[in-house]
Design a protein around this motif. Structure first.
Motif, PDB file in Angstrom:
ATOM      1  N   GLY A  75      59.354 -10.869  18.960  1.00 50.27           N
ATOM      2  CA  GLY A  75      60.728 -10.555  18.594  1.00 50.27           C
ATOM      3  C   GLY A  75      60.799  -9.683  17.355  1.00 50.27           C
ATOM      4  N   GLN A  76      59.878  -9.889  16.431  1.00 47.34           N
ATOM      5  CA  GLN A  76      59.853  -9.067  15.232  1.00 47.34           C
ATOM      6  C   GLN A  76      59.530  -7.611  15.570  1.00 47.34           C
ATOM      7  N   ASP A  77      58.705  -7.423  16.596  1.00 49.16           N
ATOM      8  CA  ASP A  77      58.400  -6.058  17.026  1.00 49.16           C
ATOM      9  C   ASP A  77      59.650  -5.346  17.531  1.00 49.16           C
ATOM     10  N   ILE A  78      60.461  -6.052  18.305  1.00 47.77           N
ATOM     11  CA  ILE A  78      61.667  -5.414  18.825  1.00 47.77           C
ATOM     12  C   ILE A  78      62.626  -5.063  17.695  1.00 47.77           C
ATOM     13  N   ALA A  79      62.588  -5.875  16.621  1.00 51.44           N
ATOM     14  CA  ALA A  79      63.400  -5.554  15.438  1.00 51.44           C
ATOM     15  C   ALA A  79      62.826  -4.340  14.712  1.00 51.44           C
ATOM     16  N   ASN A  80      61.496  -4.283  14.596  1.00 51.55           N
ATOM     17  CA  ASN A  80      60.852  -3.192  13.854  1.00 51.55           C
ATOM     18  C   ASN A  80      60.973  -1.851  14.569  1.00 51.55           C
ATOM     19  N   TYR A  81      60.798  -1.862  15.892  1.00 53.74           N
ATOM     20  CA  TYR A  81      60.733  -0.601  16.626  1.00 53.74           C
ATOM     21  C   TYR A  81      62.103  -0.057  17.008  1.00 53.74           C
ATOM     22  N   ILE A  82      63.019  -0.959  17.396  1.00 56.10           N
ATOM     23  CA  ILE A  82      64.295  -0.453  17.894  1.00 56.10           C
ATOM     24  C   ILE A  82      65.492  -1.171  17.281  1.00 56.10           C
ATOM     25  N   HIS A 148      63.661  -5.355  29.371  1.00 56.09           N
ATOM     26  CA  HIS A 148      63.789  -4.544  28.162  1.00 56.09           C
ATOM     27  C   HIS A 148      62.589  -4.677  27.225  1.00 56.09           C
ATOM     28  N   SER A 149      61.997  -5.868  27.145  1.00 56.69           N
ATOM     29  CA  SER A 149      60.931  -6.058  26.163  1.00 56.69           C
ATOM     30  C   SER A 149      59.681  -5.255  26.501  1.00 56.69           C
ATOM     31  N   ALA A 150      59.521  -4.882  27.771  1.00 56.79           N
ATOM     32  CA  ALA A 150      58.353  -4.076  28.138  1.00 56.79           C
ATOM     33  C   ALA A 150      58.361  -2.749  27.412  1.00 56.79           C
ATOM     34  N   LEU A 151      59.554  -2.182  27.189  1.00 54.06           N
ATOM     35  CA  LEU A 151      59.648  -0.909  26.476  1.00 54.06           C
ATOM     36  C   LEU A 151      59.098  -1.037  25.063  1.00 54.06           C
ATOM     37  N   THR A 152      59.433  -2.135  24.387  1.00 54.44           N
ATOM     38  CA  THR A 152      58.902  -2.368  23.049  1.00 54.44           C
ATOM     39  C   THR A 152      57.391  -2.539  23.097  1.00 54.44           C
ATOM     40  N   GLY A 153      56.897  -3.200  24.134  1.00 63.11           N
ATOM     41  CA  GLY A 153      55.450  -3.361  24.279  1.00 63.11           C
ATOM     42  C   GLY A 153      54.732  -2.035  24.399  1.00 63.11           C
ATOM     43  N   ILE A 154      55.353  -1.093  25.109  1.00 62.61           N
ATOM     44  CA  ILE A 154      54.758   0.238  25.236  1.00 62.61           C
ATOM     45  C   ILE A 154      54.718   0.934  23.884  1.00 62.61           C
ATOM     46  N   ASP A 168      63.668   7.249  15.403  1.00 59.01           N
ATOM     47  CA  ASP A 168      65.001   7.567  15.896  1.00 59.01           C
ATOM     48  C   ASP A 168      64.990   7.790  17.406  1.00 59.01           C
ATOM     49  N   ARG A 169      63.943   8.446  17.900  1.00 60.64           N
ATOM     50  CA  ARG A 169      63.844   8.678  19.341  1.00 60.64           C
ATOM     51  C   ARG A 169      63.647   7.367  20.087  1.00 60.64           C
ATOM     52  N   MET A 170      62.870   6.441  19.514  1.00 56.63           N
ATOM     53  CA  MET A 170      62.682   5.138  20.149  1.00 56.63           C
ATOM     54  C   MET A 170      63.998   4.377  20.242  1.00 56.63           C
ATOM     55  N   LYS A 171      64.792   4.437  19.168  1.00 60.24           N
ATOM     56  CA  LYS A 171      66.080   3.738  19.178  1.00 60.24           C
ATOM     57  C   LYS A 171      67.040   4.352  20.191  1.00 60.24           C
TER      58      LYS A 171
END
Length: 300
Positions: A75-82, A148-154, A168-171
């Motif tokens: 969950g922290q990754d999804i916060a960090n990346y997007i 949705h979480s698979a995108l963060t995994g990538i 910015d592009r990831m978001k």
């Protein structure tokens, strides 16, 4: 007699399937360690139990590789990346195999019944927006999830390999995925039509190079009209705002134009291929003629 009939029908099935289009699968076979491109990467959702992780390992065909790099998306990754919710439960998992420049992105979903909202075309569109290039991607989940979480995994996989993607592009890519799934869910637009709409808007942006938000709005309206898609005023505005963000990021869709064409062209190529349908029709006609002759020979 039954054996003869069975063999005859089996021959027809083999003949019939030879005319069907063959799906393109992500490369997942055992090809040894690629010293140039590095090891395949597997990213597991943190919320998976041990049993679920074992199931996902099988689904992602991890044992077909001599060695892989493994990571866990949290969950922290999804916060960090997007900028997502750090308390999110992450289930969907991915395997990424890097490919040579020019190979493009190939995405497959190993468990389409368990990825309930995001299609592979939606993933493809979002990854192009994020700047991901040249990879085979396999997505899987042992439980039903939106995907949705698979995108963060990538994103995490690329980061782990030292490939920095623009934040910015990831978001914006994540917002694109949210808009896509929302249109399919709330507006009732077919998922394939949603993907086609997003792709055609990007292609129009690549061709017209709009300089203002008003020009983005015109492109969105034109593509909605071309595809006969009716949206609420709120969702029309969401699309305009989304692609205006992309315009401000100066994403060059010309660089991935071939992949955008492939996203919309594959099915139409089959439908419009008169040779394919002629061959299929001839095969069916020949089968029934042969079947008639066969039964005449048996019962005469």
């Amino acid at each position: 007699m039954k054996n003869h009939i069975g063999l005859f029908l089996l021959s027809f099935i083999l003949m019939f399937t030879s005319f069907l289009p063959q799906g393109v699968q992500a490369s997942t076979g055992n090809e040894g360690i690629n010293e140039k491109l590095g090891l395949p990467i597997v990213v597991y959702g943190e919320a998976l139990s041990d049993a679920q992780k074992s199931e996902v390992t099988d689904l992602l065909e991890v044992d077909q590789h001599d060695e892989v790099d493994e990571f866990t998306v949290t969950g922290q990754d999804i916060a960090n990346y997007i900028g997502g919710n750090p308390n999110s439960n992450m289930y969907s998992s991915v395997k990424i195999i890097h490919q040579d420049n020019g190979e493009g992105i190939d995405i497959e979903i190993a468990t389409p019944d368990n990825i309930t909202e995001v299609t592979k075309e939606m993933y493809h569109n979002a990854l192009l927006t994020a700047g991901v290039e040249n990879a085979d991607v396999l997505v899987a989940s042992s439980v039903q999830v939106s995907g949705h979480s698979a995108l963060t995994g990538i994103y995490k996989a690329y980061d782990a390999k030292g490939v920095s993607l623009d934040e910015d592009r990831m978001k914006v890519a994540n917002e694109e995925l949210d808009v896509a799934t929302s249109l399919a869910d709330e507006e009732g637009v077919d998922e394939a039509e949603v993907s086609e709409l997003l792709t055609e808007i990007k292609k129009a942006i690549a061709e017209q190079n709009p300089a203002t938000k008003e020009e983005i709005e015109q492109i969105v309206e034109e593509q909605l009209s071309n595809l006969n898609i009716e949206l609420s005023e709120e969702d029309r505005q969401r699309l305009i705002d989304l692609f205006d963000q992309m315009r401000n990021l100066n994403i060059n869709f010309d660089d991935v134009r071939n992949q955008l064409d492939e996203l919309t062209g594959g099915l139409q190529d089959i439908i419009n291929d008169e040779g394919f349908w002629d061959n299929l029709s001839n095969a069916i006609q020949e089968f029934f003629e042969a079947l008639t002759d066969f039964f005449r020979s048996v019962f005469n």
